[in-house]
Write an enzyme that holds these catalytic residues in place. Structure first.
Site, PDB file in Angstrom:
ATOM      1  N   THR A  49      -2.865   0.288  -4.096  1.00 33.28           N
ATOM      2  CA  THR A  49      -3.264   1.616  -3.835  1.00 33.28           C
ATOM      3  C   THR A  49      -4.646   2.131  -3.987  1.00 33.28           C
ATOM      4  O   THR A  49      -5.387   1.620  -5.038  1.00 33.28           O
ATOM      5  CB  THR A  49      -2.143   2.778  -4.106  1.00 33.28           C
ATOM      6  OG1 THR A  49      -2.718   4.068  -3.524  1.00 33.28           O
ATOM      7  CG2 THR A  49      -2.405   2.880  -5.541  1.00 33.28           C
ATOM      8  N   GLY A  50      -5.311   2.682  -2.958  1.00 31.39           N
ATOM      9  CA  GLY A  50      -6.595   3.367  -3.373  1.00 31.39           C
ATOM     10  C   GLY A  50      -6.324   4.502  -4.512  1.00 31.39           C
ATOM     11  O   GLY A  50      -7.527   5.043  -4.963  1.00 31.39           O
ATOM     12  N   ASP A  61      -0.123   5.208   0.964  1.00 32.28           N
ATOM     13  CA  ASP A  61      -0.386   5.966   1.986  1.00 32.28           C
ATOM     14  C   ASP A  61      -0.348   5.578   3.332  1.00 32.28           C
ATOM     15  O   ASP A  61      -1.014   4.605   3.509  1.00 32.28           O
ATOM     16  CB  ASP A  61      -1.823   7.002   1.940  1.00 32.28           C
ATOM     17  CG  ASP A  61      -1.580   7.710   0.744  1.00 32.28           C
ATOM     18  OD1 ASP A  61      -0.793   8.671   0.716  1.00 32.28           O
ATOM     19  OD2 ASP A  61      -2.338   7.533  -0.258  1.00 32.28           O
ATOM     20  N   ASP A  81       0.827  -1.355  -0.076  1.00 34.24           N
ATOM     21  CA  ASP A  81       0.078  -0.029  -0.102  1.00 34.24           C
ATOM     22  C   ASP A  81       0.841   1.261   0.078  1.00 34.24           C
ATOM     23  O   ASP A  81       1.977   1.326   0.269  1.00 34.24           O
ATOM     24  CB  ASP A  81      -0.800  -0.044   1.196  1.00 34.24           C
ATOM     25  CG  ASP A  81      -1.747   1.250   1.472  1.00 34.24           C
ATOM     26  OD1 ASP A  81      -2.226   1.729   0.445  1.00 34.24           O
ATOM     27  OD2 ASP A  81      -1.558   1.880   2.445  1.00 34.24           O
ATOM     28  N   ASP A 122      -2.209  -0.681   5.970  1.00 36.85           N
ATOM     29  CA  ASP A 122      -2.485   0.048   7.036  1.00 36.85           C
ATOM     30  C   ASP A 122      -3.832   0.201   7.510  1.00 36.85           C
ATOM     31  O   ASP A 122      -4.284   0.664   8.667  1.00 36.85           O
ATOM     32  CB  ASP A 122      -1.892   1.392   7.377  1.00 36.85           C
ATOM     33  CG  ASP A 122      -2.627   2.321   6.361  1.00 36.85           C
ATOM     34  OD1 ASP A 122      -3.192   3.383   7.128  1.00 36.85           O
ATOM     35  OD2 ASP A 122      -2.142   2.304   5.119  1.00 36.85           O
ATOM     36  N   LYS A 156      -8.726  -4.933  -3.293  1.00 39.76           N
ATOM     37  CA  LYS A 156      -7.520  -5.325  -3.513  1.00 39.76           C
ATOM     38  C   LYS A 156      -6.799  -6.689  -3.375  1.00 39.76           C
ATOM     39  O   LYS A 156      -5.905  -7.247  -3.980  1.00 39.76           O
ATOM     40  CB  LYS A 156      -6.246  -4.377  -2.540  1.00 39.76           C
ATOM     41  CG  LYS A 156      -6.309  -3.008  -2.553  1.00 39.76           C
ATOM     42  CD  LYS A 156      -5.271  -2.404  -1.408  1.00 39.76           C
ATOM     43  CE  LYS A 156      -5.359  -0.923  -1.198  1.00 39.76           C
ATOM     44  NZ  LYS A 156      -4.405  -0.272  -0.622  1.00 39.76           N
ATOM     45  N   ASN A 189      -9.095  -0.846   3.467  1.00 39.87           N
ATOM     46  CA  ASN A 189      -9.037  -1.195   1.978  1.00 39.87           C
ATOM     47  C   ASN A 189      -7.897  -2.163   1.940  1.00 39.87           C
ATOM     48  O   ASN A 189      -7.799  -2.624   0.786  1.00 39.87           O
ATOM     49  CB  ASN A 189      -9.062   0.005   1.148  1.00 39.87           C
ATOM     50  CG  ASN A 189      -7.716   0.712   1.464  1.00 39.87           C
ATOM     51  OD1 ASN A 189      -7.058   0.947   2.471  1.00 39.87           O
ATOM     52  ND2 ASN A 189      -7.271   1.453   0.317  1.00 39.87           N
TER      53      ASN A 189
END
Length: 265
Positions: A42-43, A10, A8, A216, A193, A219
Site C-alpha cells: 500500500t501507499g 484502497d 493493494d 488498481d 511496490k 503506484n
C-alpha cells in the site's frame, strides 16, 4: 503453484467505505490456512495498514509507503527502509511552499503538514490517522534520517503540471507515482511496490512466477509487472488494465476474493 499474493488496499482490497468485505476476508483466510503467504502492498503508512493486517490475521511483513518501508505486521521488525534524506525533503518542501501546494510529510508513524485544511480532513477520514499541523521544515531539521514519503494533494490537472516540473529537477533522486488522481507521491528513487515485492520474495525464496499482485492505480504498476500474475481491478485505471495479465471484478464486487477463487483456492 502460487506461494505469495500481494494486495493493494484502497480501491482494491477495501470497498468505498474503506472496509474489507466478508467475502474478501474469508477468501484470504482460506488461502493463508492453505499455506499461501498473503501480504499488503500500500501507499499508506504502516500505522494505517496494520489494522487491516490484524483484521486478516496476517503474521507477515507488509509493504507500506509504496515500498519505502517493509515492516513485520506483528513484531514491527523492519525488513527494508529507504527514506528521502532530510536535506532533500526540506528542499522539496520549500519549493512546494513557494507554489502554495498542499503537502504532507510522512515520518515513521506520523504525518505532518504546514496548514491543516479540507485535504487534511479527507485524509484523516480515509486513513484514521491524525494529520498534525506544524512547522514541517523544523520537524525535518531535527529528523536524523528523513521522510518515507512526501504527498501532494491538488487538482488532477495541476498535479500533472507540477509532476512534470518536479521530474525535471529531481528525476535522478526521486520516484514519482500516483495512487489517486489528486495524489502525487514522492519517494526515494529506488523505491516502488515492485522493488519492495522483489525484496520480500527473495527473503522467502519465492520466485516471480509464484506471485500474484493485485492493484488498481499507477503506484501498483511495478508490482503487477514483477509478479507472475498481475491483476487489475475492474475499477482500475485503464493504463493498469493494459499491462495486467488478468482483470477481476471491482472493489465493490469482491474482486480480490474472485482472484483467490480462480488462482489459489
Amino acid at each position: 503453484m502460487i506461494r505469495l499474493v500481494a494486495i493493494d488496499l484502497d480501491e482494491t482490497l477495501l470497498n468505498d467505505a474503506w472496509q474489507i468485505s466478508e467475502g474478501n476476508i474469508k477468501a484470504i483466510r482460506r488461502a493463508v490456512a492453505k499455506g499461501v503467504m498473503v501480504t499488503l502492498a500500500t501507499g499508506r503508512m504502516a500505522v494505517s495498514a496494520r489494522k487491516y493486517a490484524s483484521q486478516l490475521g496476517l503474521d507477515v511483513p507488509i509493504i507500506t509507503c509504496n515500498g519505502a518501508l517493509i515492516e513485520h505486521s506483528l513484531s514491527r521488525e523492519i525488513i527494508c527502509h529507504k527514506v528521502i534524506p532530510s536535506g532533500l525533503a526540506m528542499e522539496i518542501i520549500q519549493r512546494l511552499q513557494s507554489k502554495e501546494v498542499y503537502t504532507q510529510v510522512f515520518i515513521k508513524d506520523e504525518v505532518f503538514t504546514n496548514k491543516w485544511n479540507q485535504y487534511s480532513k479527507a485524509y484523516e477520514e480515509m486513513t484514521g490517522i491524525k494529520v498534525q499541523e506544524t512547522d514541517v521544515l523544523q520537524i525535518l531539521h531535527t529528523e536524523p534520517e528523513g521522510a518515507e514519503k512526501i504527498l501532494c494533494i491538488s487538482g488532477e490537472d495541476y498535479l500533472q503540471t507540477a509532476t512534470a516540473e518536479l521530474r525535471q529537477i529531481y528525476a535522478d533522486r526521486l520516484h514519482f507515482t500516483r495512487s489517486k488522481p489528486i495524489f502525487l507521491d514522492m519517494i526515494d528513487k529506488e523505491v516502488n511496490k515492485g522493488s519492495a515485492l522483489r525484496a520480500l520474495a527473495a527473503n522467502f525464496g519465492i520466485l516471480p512466477e509464484e506471485i500474484i499482485a493485485i492493484g488498481d492505480n499507477f503506484n501498483d504498476r511495478e508490482m503487477l509487472m514483477f509478479a507472475g500474475i498481475g491483476v487489475a481491478m475492474g475499477n482500475a485505471h485503464q493504463e493498469l488494465k493494459e499491462i495486467a495479465d488478468y482483470i477481476t471484478a471491482s472493489n465493490k464486487e469482491d474482486g480480490v476474493a474472485k482472484v483467490f477463487e480462480k488462482f489459489v483456492l
